[in-house]
Design a protein around this motif. Structure first.
Motif, mmCIF file in Angstrom:
data_model
loop_
_atom_site.group_PDB
_atom_site.id
_atom_site.type_symbol
_atom_site.label_atom_id
_atom_site.label_comp_id
_atom_site.label_asym_id
_atom_site.label_seq_id
_atom_site.Cartn_x
_atom_site.Cartn_y
_atom_site.Cartn_z
ATOM 1 N N LEU A 104 0.829 -1.201 0.000
ATOM 2 C CA LEU A 104 0.000 0.000 0.000
ATOM 3 C C LEU A 104 0.862 1.249 0.000
ATOM 4 C CD1 LEU A 104 -2.693 1.473 0.248
ATOM 5 C CD2 LEU A 104 -2.607 1.096 2.730
ATOM 6 N N SER A 105 1.902 1.235 0.829
ATOM 7 C CA SER A 105 2.804 2.384 0.883
ATOM 8 C C SER A 105 3.496 2.602 -0.451
ATOM 9 C CB SER A 105 3.847 2.176 1.991
ATOM 10 O OG SER A 105 4.781 3.228 1.996
ATOM 11 N N ARG A 106 3.955 1.516 -1.076
ATOM 12 C CA ARG A 106 4.684 1.648 -2.350
ATOM 13 C C ARG A 106 3.754 2.073 -3.481
ATOM 14 N NH1 ARG A 106 10.392 0.670 -1.546
ATOM 15 N NH2 ARG A 106 10.394 0.300 0.683
ATOM 16 N N VAL A 107 2.518 1.582 -3.454
ATOM 17 C CA VAL A 107 1.551 2.026 -4.471
ATOM 18 C C VAL A 107 1.297 3.524 -4.319
ATOM 19 C CG1 VAL A 107 -0.854 1.859 -5.199
ATOM 20 C CG2 VAL A 107 0.464 -0.220 -4.784
ATOM 21 N N LEU A 108 1.114 3.968 -3.082
ATOM 22 C CA LEU A 108 0.963 5.404 -2.840
ATOM 23 C C LEU A 108 2.230 6.154 -3.242
ATOM 24 C CD1 LEU A 108 -0.838 5.340 0.636
ATOM 25 C CD2 LEU A 108 -1.827 6.042 -1.556
ATOM 26 N N GLY A 109 3.385 5.515 -3.025
ATOM 27 C CA GLY A 109 4.645 6.132 -3.447
ATOM 28 C C GLY A 109 4.728 6.301 -4.955
ATOM 29 N N LEU A 110 4.249 5.300 -5.683
ATOM 30 C CA LEU A 110 4.227 5.414 -7.145
ATOM 31 C C LEU A 110 3.259 6.505 -7.592
ATOM 32 C CD1 LEU A 110 4.348 1.669 -8.259
ATOM 33 C CD2 LEU A 110 6.172 3.358 -8.404
ATOM 34 N N LEU A 111 2.118 6.619 -6.903
ATOM 35 C CA LEU A 111 1.192 7.703 -7.210
ATOM 36 C C LEU A 111 1.850 9.046 -6.943
ATOM 37 C CD1 LEU A 111 -1.581 8.865 -7.905
ATOM 38 C CD2 LEU A 111 -2.283 8.430 -5.528
ATOM 39 N N ARG A 112 2.552 9.139 -5.818
ATOM 40 C CA ARG A 112 3.281 10.366 -5.494
ATOM 41 C C ARG A 112 4.305 10.704 -6.574
ATOM 42 N NH1 ARG A 112 7.467 9.226 -1.166
ATOM 43 N NH2 ARG A 112 8.906 9.157 -2.911
ATOM 44 N N ASP A 113 5.078 9.697 -6.993
ATOM 45 C CA ASP A 113 6.099 9.936 -8.012
ATOM 46 C C ASP A 113 5.478 10.295 -9.361
ATOM 47 O OD1 ASP A 113 8.160 9.464 -6.230
ATOM 48 O OD2 ASP A 113 8.227 7.323 -6.664
#
Length: 523
Positions: free
Chosen positions: A16-25
């Motif tokens: 979940l954190s990494r998916v949100l991180g990809l959205l952030r990026d």
């Protein structure tokens, strides 16, 4: 404890954190692009990001957890109270050190930024002053995330893995909110707001962990700093563990500095975006398994269960390879559609996408090594040996520096990632060889039987992905719905082929699945 279940809990939250991180990026690429503004922010973010990896996922937890567990498990002691007394003594020394370090870094932000960037290949004084400002805005995160690691280490030792694993979600949520609510047509303003968001997220993470500790009956009192024998030992273990666990991060800092100083504007962003994609499986698999393995193995060794510790290490290696090999194949072969689907819009153009995909392929060659480091180092830390990993980390960093200097000019933005992959592979070989030589790790028959079968299954999947990526490339530049559908089709095809291949080749059997489901129901 069920290794798969605990890893799945951490992996799910990390996902979940990494998916949100990809959205952030993706949003960052859209509003800032690959430019001096993006490079300046990413250099400013590199130092606190390194401390996050070293402390929250590395040095402090690697040194603190075995000592904390030993206190708690002492049959002649008072259990958790003894462990908390040790944690309070550690906090009393750690807090003033962190405050002094933060103040010094704020004062000397100019030379720190210069070292991390090489002055960005000759930018103007005004531009460099802007980069220094971003560094000053992100520096408080170092102190905050280090305190987070202390609370997180206590909760991990109490088997409350999910609380600590959920903390990075707050970082991504904060930065996404800053991008959506405070972006500007001027990339310099947007990047500055991101730097502010980094430190705000650190405060939120600390508040979350402190609340979770209190909810679980953990209340740490502030004491007068005293260098007790236990605290001295902790400090002696932290420094070598920082280099041992953080070799990859230190290598990335070196790569970033060389890229900023020798390559064109935007190169730091290409390398960063590629690393972010490479970090997705590393976070899901390596950090999840590494977080579970250290307290598990340290408890087993503390109880004299050598055979159980060996079994845990073998199953950890097997699970790591089962999940890592297909991820490596996908990132190496399908970097172009993946990068285009996630970042290829707004200010991030087609050339930026192509260069990022090239850097991703170079990084991903070393993905198995990055994850196996997380699998092997608990075998040393659980025995409170941090000196051996640091020696090998130093060798790895030397290999990385030489590789960077040799490859950065001919390969440009692909040079630093490839040097990092080679250096990590050297580190894994040294760690593995030493554990085997000492008798602390012996690959059992099941692991030996399945390694080559897993490799063949990954190759079969790679062939399908190589043929299929040409079919999805025309669709990864469309709307978000079309992009997601195209990538979902490619991922599903690869997963189906890999799953069937592992069963056909005997790398994963129906009995394994039944056993896992039975254990899951039992837990």
């Amino acid at each position: 404890m069920n290794l798969l279940k605990a890893t799945g809990t951490i992996g799910g939250l990390t996902l979940l954190s990494r998916v949100l991180g990809l959205l952030r990026d993706s949003l960052f690429a859209r509003y800032v692009g690959a430019s001096f503004a993006s490079d300046a922010f990413l250099v400013a973010f590199r130092l606190p990001n390194m401390f996050r990896a070293l402390f929250a996922e590395g040095a402090f937890t690697s040194a603190f957890i075995p000592m904390f567990n030993k206190k708690v498990a002492d049959p002649e002691g008072k259990g958790l109270r003894d462990g908390l007394d040790f944690a309070e003594a550690a906090l009393a020394v750690l807090l003033p050190v962190l405050i002094v370090m933060t103040v010094l870094l704020e004062v000397f932000a100019w030379p720190v930024t210069f070292v991390l960037s090489g002055k960005f290949n000759g930018v103007s004084a005004e531009q460099f002053a802007y980069a220094v400002q971003l560094s000053r805005l992100t520096i408080p995160y170092l102190m905050l995330i280090s305190l987070v690691s202390l609370f997180g280490g206590i909760l991990n030792s109490m088997n409350k893995f999910w609380v600590n694993a959920a903390a990075p979600i707050l970082l991504n949520v904060t930065l996404i909110a800053a991008l959506l609510g405070f972006h500007s047509d001027d990339p310099l303003i947007t990047a500055r707001n991101q730097a502010i968001g980094v430190s705000v997220s650190g405060a939120l993470q600390l508040a979350w962990l402190a609340w979770a500790c209190r909810s679980n009956g953990v209340r740490l009192r502030l004491r007068r700093p005293r260098l007790t024998p236990e605290v001295k030992r902790l400090l002696m273990l932290i420094l070598p563990a920082a280099a041992g666990a953080g070799a990859v991060q230190i290598n990335l800092v070196v790569s970033t500095a060389l890229a900023a100083s020798l390559l064109a504007n935007g190169s730091v962003t290409y390398i960063y975006m590629a690393d972010r994609l490479n970090q997705l499986p590393l976070g899901l698999i390596g950090i999840g398994l590494g977080t579970v393995l250290l307290p598990t193995i340290s408890r087993q060794l503390g109880g004299g269960e050598e055979a159980a510790a060996m079994e845990t290490q073998n199953r950890g290696m097997e699970l790591a390879l089962l999940l890592t090999l297909p991820a490596t194949m996908a990132l190496v072969l399908c970097g172009e559609p993946i990068t285009a689907a996630l970042f290829g819009y707004g200010k991030f153009d087609a050339l930026d996408t192509h260069y990022t995909a090239q850097a991703l392929a170079a990084f991903s060659i070393g993905l198995p090594s990055y994850i196996l480091v997380k699998m092997l180092t608990p075998g040393f830390y659980a025995r409170q040996d941090t000196k051996t990993p640091v020696r090998y980390a130093m060798i790895s960093m030397g290999v990385n520096l030489i590789g960077n200097l040799m490859l950065i000019v001919p390969l440009q933005h692909m040079g630093p990632p490839l040097a990092t992959a080679i250096a990590s592979t050297v580190n894994v070989w040294l760690l593995y060889r030493t554990l085997v030589k000492r008798g602390h790790f012996v690959a059992d028959a099941r692991l030996k039987r399945r390694v080559w079968r897993l490799a063949l299954a990954a190759l079969a999947m790679g062939g399908v992905l190589w043929l299929g990526q040409g079919l999805v490339l025309p669709y990864v530049h469309g709307t978000w719905t079309i992009r997601i559908a195209a990538m979902a089709a490619l991922v599903t095809a690869g997963a189906v082929v890999y799953g069937l291949a592992t069963v056909i080749l005997g790398a994963f059997s129906k009995d394994d699945l039944k056993l896992l489901l039975r254990r899951r129901r039992a837990n």
